[in-house]
Design a protein around this motif. Structure first.
Motif, PDB file in Angstrom:
ATOM      1  N   ALA A 167      -4.841  -5.337  -4.518  1.00  0.00           N
ATOM      2  CA  ALA A 167      -4.215  -4.227  -5.276  1.00  0.00           C
ATOM      3  C   ALA A 167      -4.835  -3.175  -4.004  1.00  0.00           C
ATOM      4  O   ALA A 167      -3.853  -2.302  -3.167  1.00  0.00           O
ATOM      5  CB  ALA A 167      -5.357  -3.934  -6.341  1.00  0.00           C
ATOM      6  N   ASP A 168      -6.126  -4.142  -3.090  1.00  0.00           N
ATOM      7  CA  ASP A 168      -6.436  -2.951  -2.048  1.00  0.00           C
ATOM      8  C   ASP A 168      -5.243  -3.594  -0.324  1.00  0.00           C
ATOM      9  O   ASP A 168      -5.289  -2.049  -0.067  1.00  0.00           O
ATOM     10  CB  ASP A 168      -7.830  -4.059  -1.126  1.00  0.00           C
ATOM     11  CG  ASP A 168      -8.605  -3.678  -2.032  1.00  0.00           C
ATOM     12  OD1 ASP A 168      -8.737  -2.568  -2.600  1.00  0.00           O
ATOM     13  OD2 ASP A 168      -9.487  -3.729  -2.011  1.00  0.00           O
ATOM     14  N   ALA A 169      -4.310  -4.392  -0.593  1.00  0.00           N
ATOM     15  CA  ALA A 169      -3.340  -4.992  -0.097  1.00  0.00           C
ATOM     16  C   ALA A 169      -2.152  -3.586  -0.255  1.00  0.00           C
ATOM     17  O   ALA A 169      -1.979  -3.283   0.616  1.00  0.00           O
ATOM     18  CB  ALA A 169      -2.872  -6.359   0.064  1.00  0.00           C
ATOM     19  N   LEU A 170      -2.198  -3.733  -1.889  1.00  0.00           N
ATOM     20  CA  LEU A 170      -0.751  -2.557  -1.932  1.00  0.00           C
ATOM     21  C   LEU A 170      -0.652  -1.344  -1.201  1.00  0.00           C
ATOM     22  O   LEU A 170      -0.304  -0.765  -0.667  1.00  0.00           O
ATOM     23  CB  LEU A 170      -0.976  -2.988  -3.305  1.00  0.00           C
ATOM     24  CG  LEU A 170       0.124  -1.813  -3.772  1.00  0.00           C
ATOM     25  CD1 LEU A 170       0.582  -2.967  -5.044  1.00  0.00           C
ATOM     26  CD2 LEU A 170      -0.359  -0.692  -4.305  1.00  0.00           C
ATOM     27  N   ALA A 171      -2.201  -1.107  -0.711  1.00  0.00           N
ATOM     28  CA  ALA A 171      -2.891   0.768  -0.834  1.00  0.00           C
ATOM     29  C   ALA A 171      -2.752  -0.005   0.723  1.00  0.00           C
ATOM     30  O   ALA A 171      -2.078   1.511   1.334  1.00  0.00           O
ATOM     31  CB  ALA A 171      -4.277   0.765  -1.186  1.00  0.00           C
ATOM     32  N   ALA A 172      -3.149  -0.499   1.848  1.00  0.00           N
ATOM     33  CA  ALA A 172      -3.478  -0.668   2.506  1.00  0.00           C
ATOM     34  C   ALA A 172      -1.988  -0.727   3.711  1.00  0.00           C
ATOM     35  O   ALA A 172      -1.936  -1.228   4.794  1.00  0.00           O
ATOM     36  CB  ALA A 172      -3.953  -1.663   2.943  1.00  0.00           C
ATOM     37  N   GLU A 173      -0.566  -1.951   2.991  1.00  0.00           N
ATOM     38  CA  GLU A 173       0.254  -1.737   3.591  1.00  0.00           C
ATOM     39  C   GLU A 173       1.244  -1.298   2.999  1.00  0.00           C
ATOM     40  O   GLU A 173       2.198  -0.779   3.513  1.00  0.00           O
ATOM     41  CB  GLU A 173       0.666  -3.231   3.735  1.00  0.00           C
ATOM     42  CG  GLU A 173       0.121  -4.257   3.358  1.00  0.00           C
ATOM     43  CD  GLU A 173      -0.458  -4.526   5.363  1.00  0.00           C
ATOM     44  OE1 GLU A 173       0.816  -3.941   5.685  1.00  0.00           O
ATOM     45  OE2 GLU A 173      -1.640  -5.638   5.746  1.00  0.00           O
ATOM     46  N   HIS A 174       0.371  -0.022   2.319  1.00  0.00           N
ATOM     47  CA  HIS A 174       1.750   0.674   1.769  1.00  0.00           C
ATOM     48  C   HIS A 174       2.730   1.330   1.134  1.00  0.00           C
ATOM     49  O   HIS A 174       3.838   1.201   1.294  1.00  0.00           O
ATOM     50  CB  HIS A 174       2.380   1.994   2.954  1.00  0.00           C
ATOM     51  CG  HIS A 174       0.448   2.186   4.290  1.00  0.00           C
ATOM     52  ND1 HIS A 174       0.244   3.125   3.949  1.00  0.00           N
ATOM     53  CD2 HIS A 174       0.384   2.141   6.116  1.00  0.00           C
ATOM     54  CE1 HIS A 174      -0.918   3.343   4.985  1.00  0.00           C
ATOM     55  NE2 HIS A 174      -0.761   2.811   5.425  1.00  0.00           N
ATOM     56  N   VAL A 175       2.951  -0.222   0.102  1.00  0.00           N
ATOM     57  CA  VAL A 175       3.385  -0.434  -0.389  1.00  0.00           C
ATOM     58  C   VAL A 175       3.963   0.091  -0.984  1.00  0.00           C
ATOM     59  O   VAL A 175       3.799   1.494  -1.395  1.00  0.00           O
ATOM     60  CB  VAL A 175       2.955  -1.828  -1.110  1.00  0.00           C
ATOM     61  CG1 VAL A 175       3.876  -2.161  -2.357  1.00  0.00           C
ATOM     62  CG2 VAL A 175       2.652  -2.939  -0.423  1.00  0.00           C
ATOM     63  N   THR A 176       5.320   0.909  -1.040  1.00  0.00           N
ATOM     64  CA  THR A 176       5.948   1.380  -2.094  1.00  0.00           C
ATOM     65  C   THR A 176       6.864   1.087  -3.096  1.00  0.00           C
ATOM     66  O   THR A 176       7.241   1.646  -4.246  1.00  0.00           O
ATOM     67  CB  THR A 176       6.995   2.242  -0.926  1.00  0.00           C
ATOM     68  OG1 THR A 176       8.007   1.322  -0.351  1.00  0.00           O
ATOM     69  CG2 THR A 176       6.566   3.134   0.245  1.00  0.00           C
ATOM     70  N   ILE A 177       7.073  -0.108  -2.774  1.00  0.00           N
ATOM     71  CA  ILE A 177       7.348  -0.606  -4.187  1.00  0.00           C
ATOM     72  C   ILE A 177       7.405  -1.709  -4.877  1.00  0.00           C
ATOM     73  O   ILE A 177       7.190  -2.775  -3.461  1.00  0.00           O
ATOM     74  CB  ILE A 177       9.048  -0.516  -4.111  1.00  0.00           C
ATOM     75  CG1 ILE A 177       9.799   0.370  -3.978  1.00  0.00           C
ATOM     76  CG2 ILE A 177       9.839  -1.538  -5.268  1.00  0.00           C
ATOM     77  CD1 ILE A 177      11.392  -0.271  -3.225  1.00  0.00           C
ATOM     78  N   ALA A 178       6.516  -1.942  -5.946  1.00  0.00           N
ATOM     79  CA  ALA A 178       6.028  -3.381  -6.865  1.00  0.00           C
ATOM     80  C   ALA A 178       6.438  -3.923  -7.769  1.00  0.00           C
ATOM     81  O   ALA A 178       7.196  -2.865  -8.255  1.00  0.00           O
ATOM     82  CB  ALA A 178       4.782  -3.496  -6.124  1.00  0.00           C
ATOM     83  N   ASN A 179       6.721  -4.243  -8.212  1.00  0.00           N
ATOM     84  CA  ASN A 179       7.111  -4.747  -9.309  1.00  0.00           C
ATOM     85  C   ASN A 179       5.049  -5.919 -10.487  1.00  0.00           C
ATOM     86  O   ASN A 179       4.803  -6.039  -9.996  1.00  0.00           O
ATOM     87  CB  ASN A 179       7.859  -6.069  -9.091  1.00  0.00           C
ATOM     88  CG  ASN A 179       7.790  -7.533  -8.619  1.00  0.00           C
ATOM     89  OD1 ASN A 179       6.955  -7.568  -8.449  1.00  0.00           O
ATOM     90  ND2 ASN A 179       9.419  -8.269  -8.881  1.00  0.00           N
TER      91      ASN A 179
END
Lengths: 543, 543
Positions: B266-278
């Motif tokens: 979850a932290d990586a999702l936020a830190a890498e500015h993920v815009t599309i995840a599944n």
């Protein structure tokens, strides 16, 4: 070709444009289609009503005996009925032939005859064109499209039917058949300046794929509003009508308009909140003037103006951005490429470090090629050139929506190389992957073993504020093979000499590259689609 | 099938996933791939380096004799090397077999053997699985993937090679061949709860098309950041890795992670500015808890969490929106549909008039089907049902990326109807075109000529705050054919009676629909992918 383990997925299900039609009518029945009427006003319908009319049309086509194997010509502006024919004709297995109104009359005659168009649908406003054409071509039946009742329409056309009567008599339910995906859904002919128009026959497969590809490339979905300003008889308005329908996006059709209507079209673009429109600098420039003349220009910060035909001037791109917030996006393609193959939609993230001037410069280039096809630049021997921003060569393309032959044209082998289509465009790849076109192969000046870009030289001449128009051609030369000659139109009241023109080029061109001759003239010849007609200039020079 | 006039476009150019690979490596060499390493840290590479390693891999595969016709199994988490195999194996004409680590061991054995996988690539962390499998299956060679040198790795696998050694010895230039588009690029097997896993073999064509379709449906382009959290061994992580590459988007691969690592992901999702995840609600729920536990939750207002498997609870959707701004988007598909066939990406413009509660309700549905395929809901006789928001039936699909057979499975005719694939899902279309699934066909309770949705009833039981889990099954009944029986797990320290459970259902269900029996239990059986295992419950009831 390598062949491995067979798949279990729907490989036998054909790629048909009909799949998009059925979906739009069912999933987006309330999505609006705004269209211009014959009297210049605007009217509204939606995909639900549209779907029913296309079903009526499909039934009516059957009544006329139009089906798989029939070529159906269309003479119309960007009108609603034109859009109905866009999906109705291919849906029954027939082929929709675009008749380009900007071609010379004998070229239109050639196209209608070469394609063996059996039926032609014509908008009432174009009856004079049709009536002049009728005695000379193969067509055996005509359908007139008008808002007025048949009784009020007089025409000398033979075997004539009336579109609205046909639809009124037909059922609005139609069971759409599956069609072999290699069947031509559309046919178009090139508008090249050399020789006769050449036939490009677009399969259902190629249109289905091109539609998905440009939806992805332009992020077109059902929250967008699409306005095809490019004529629907010119490379199918780049597939924008199909893209809008496949996306379920609101569609705005500007109908027939001429130079004095551009303000009205521009106002509709703003009022209908259009987010994706297409056109060319020659159209967008007066649009910008129109907005600038208003007390308060509209906020078009969600609008992307996809601009083809030629490199958009920086003044146009910055002008739109500054005055309205709209983004002018350069795109590239040709009849042979269905057409959209590159877009400069948004700079890549790693371009953020460039200076503003460098970014604008990159934004003017043809941009990045879309997913699903292949592009390369080759030297005269056909060897691929490096992506270094200086190795110029011819641009070659291949892929599922790139031409691999011309319809019934035997002597076209020189247009292809090992399965790749030769675009005739000269360009280069920058190291960062952006494609930059510099010339047409036939216009580039081959002088003393080096190439001089005629377009680069024209742009440099145009930097002089006294110059209105400029064209540079290569003329035969015994010693150097070719030498550049410039034609220049000065602005009203301005005068220039050859020395002054050449002096302005010295920063960017070596002395040996400068034009041997600068010819001052009152206007430059242009083709039917507004491009400089250098063939005529070369003829003129020979005189 | 209708066949009309032949086209001139590139119909002979095969749809190959390789076209996307070559483009990404050339156009987006500096676009990042962020990936998790074996030690749980994060590392970075880019599509340029990735392309070179895939070329090395393709050459190495040739050295091993792997090419057109070879089935290549892969045992790995969402790792970089897994992603290399995703494109390297199909590029040489071979078929990439996903080996689902969540299947029961004898099912994995069945899959590896039924597919005749000749080579298997295995991540070092999964050597115990591979070594247990090796003696029982057809595989003739193994390749171990690890950051550690071969000399440090001990394994009992026969004919074993080491991935990094193979790549180090290979050239990083590879001339990618064209491949027949019906060649299987990937193979996967279903995770159904009935019978043996069934083989789905995905052609290059189906993957190419699915990739373009979901790029369009999710507006994925090179300005997005994609994180496939769904395992890459489960329906190819829904094609998200291919979508990211085709778009040229930054890619974040979370590697192997377990429940306690979700905070890190979850932290990586936020830190890498993920815009599309599944992912699925079972994964997104703890992610939301993690963000909520922080002093300040990250701003994820540009993030879309594409959620499959089961209808996301409203609490999860609203929770994410309120705490982080992220949009939870419901999507639907199956192994047989490649998989993504509906998304609830954004409400249609004409839904703006609905109340907030109605909008949330619609957002929970499976959404709108993507362009290019066909979907219908039919009654038991196969007649299409109206879109009225109440006519429930089985969902049928057909299209270029929908299964039309199972690999070497003769008795599967009952899964198809006139060329349509029978999903086994029960649902309905609302009048507005949104698809709503209500049950599995085998779980819906057929009682007295009417259908009762087991899922609706479970959700209604779950509305009681004392209930932790609920399952409803149909049990045989002489008079009514079937009758509902509910299994309920109460929260710790809570107690309930059958009467209390049934009372809570009365608003939404008629009296005759209420469960005949409510059985209280400590936990409910689940399948390998976390779904309720109603087959086991029915067996339990029969005892």
């Amino acid at each position: 070709m390598l062949k491995g383990i067979a798949s279990t997925q729907g490989d036998s299900y054909p790629l048909n444009t009909t799949t998009f039609l059925k979906r739009a009518a069912r999933l987006f029945p309330h999505q609006e289609i705004v269209y211009r009427t014959a009297d210049g006003g605007w009217a509204r319908t939606d995909y639900g009503a549209y779907g029913k009319r296309v079903s009526r049309l499909a039934n009516a086509l059957g009544e006329l005996g139009i089906g798989a194997g029939t070529m159906v010509g269309v003479l119309d502006w960007n009108n609603l009925r034109h859009f109905e024919l866009y999906f109705g004709v291919p849906a029954v297995g027939a082929t929709f032939l675009q008749l380009n109104l900007r071609l010379a009359p004998d070229d239109v005659e050639y196209v209608a005859d070469h394609s063996q168009a059996k039926w032609i649908f014509v908008d009432e406003s174009l009856l004079p064109v049709a009536e002049a054409l009728a005695p000379k071509i193969y067509a055996q039946g005509w359908v007139v499209m008008s808002d007025r009742p048949a009784s009020e329409i007089e025409t000398s056309l033979p075997n004539v039917h009336f579109y609205e009567d046909l639809l009124a008599q037909a059922s609005d339910e139609y069971d759409y058949p599956l069609i072999e995906e290699t069947t031509a859904a559309y046919a178009g002919y090139t508008t090249g300046t050399t020789g006769r128009p050449k036939g490009i026959y677009y399969s259902h497969r190629s249109i289905y794929l091109h539609t998905l590809s440009i939806m992805a490339a332009l992020k077109a979905s059902y929250d967008e509003v699409v306005m095809p300003v490019t004529p629907m008889f010119h490379v199918l308005s780049w597939g924008f009508p199909q893209m809008a329908l496949a996306a379920g996006a609101k569609l705005v059709l500007p109908g027939r308009f001429s130079a004095e209507d551009i303000g009205q079209v521009a106002d509709a673009l703003a009022a209908e909140h259009v987010t994706i429109a297409n056109g060319a600098p020659s159209l967008f420039a007066p649009m910008l003037e129109h907005f600038r003349a208003q007390d308060e220009a509209p906020d078009l910060s969600s609008t992307r103006l996809i601009s083809g035909s030629t490199e958009p001037p920086l003044s146009l791109m910055r002008g739109f951005r500054d005055a309205t917030g709209a983004d002018v996006i350069h795109a590239y393609g040709a009849s042979e490429t269905t057409p959209l193959v590159t877009t400069n939609w948004k700079l890549k993230p790693d371009m953020a470090g460039l200076s503003e001037a460098e970014q604008w410069d990159l934004k003017r280039s043809q941009g990045l090629y879309v997913p699903g096809i292949e592009v390369k630049v080759v030297d005269p021997e056909g060897n691929e050139l490096p992506w270094d921003g200086k190795s110029m060569g011819e641009v070659l393309l291949r892929g599922p929506w790139i031409t691999e032959s011309y319809f019934k044209l035997d002597d076209s082998a020189d247009r292809f190389l090992d399965g790749w289509w030769r675009s005739g465009d000269v360009g280069m790849f920058y190291e960062n992957g952006y494609l930059k076109l510099t010339d047409r192969l036939k216009d580039v000046i081959k002088s003393g073993g080096e190439w001089i870009s005629s377009i680069d030289m024209e742009n440099a001449i145009l930097d002089n504020p006294k110059v209105l128009e400029a064209a540079v051609i290569g003329v035969p030369d015994e010693k150097f093979q070719e030498r550049p000659v410039a034609y220049v139109v000065t602005r009203k009241g301005e005068e220039l000499t050859q020395e002054q023109v050449n002096e302005g080029l010295l920063g960017r061109f070596a002395k040996w590259q400068l034009p041997d001759q600068v010819i001052f003239t009152d206007e430059l010849p242009r083709t039917s689609v507004g491009k400089l007609d250098k063939k005529l200039l070369r003829k003129d020079w020979e005189k």
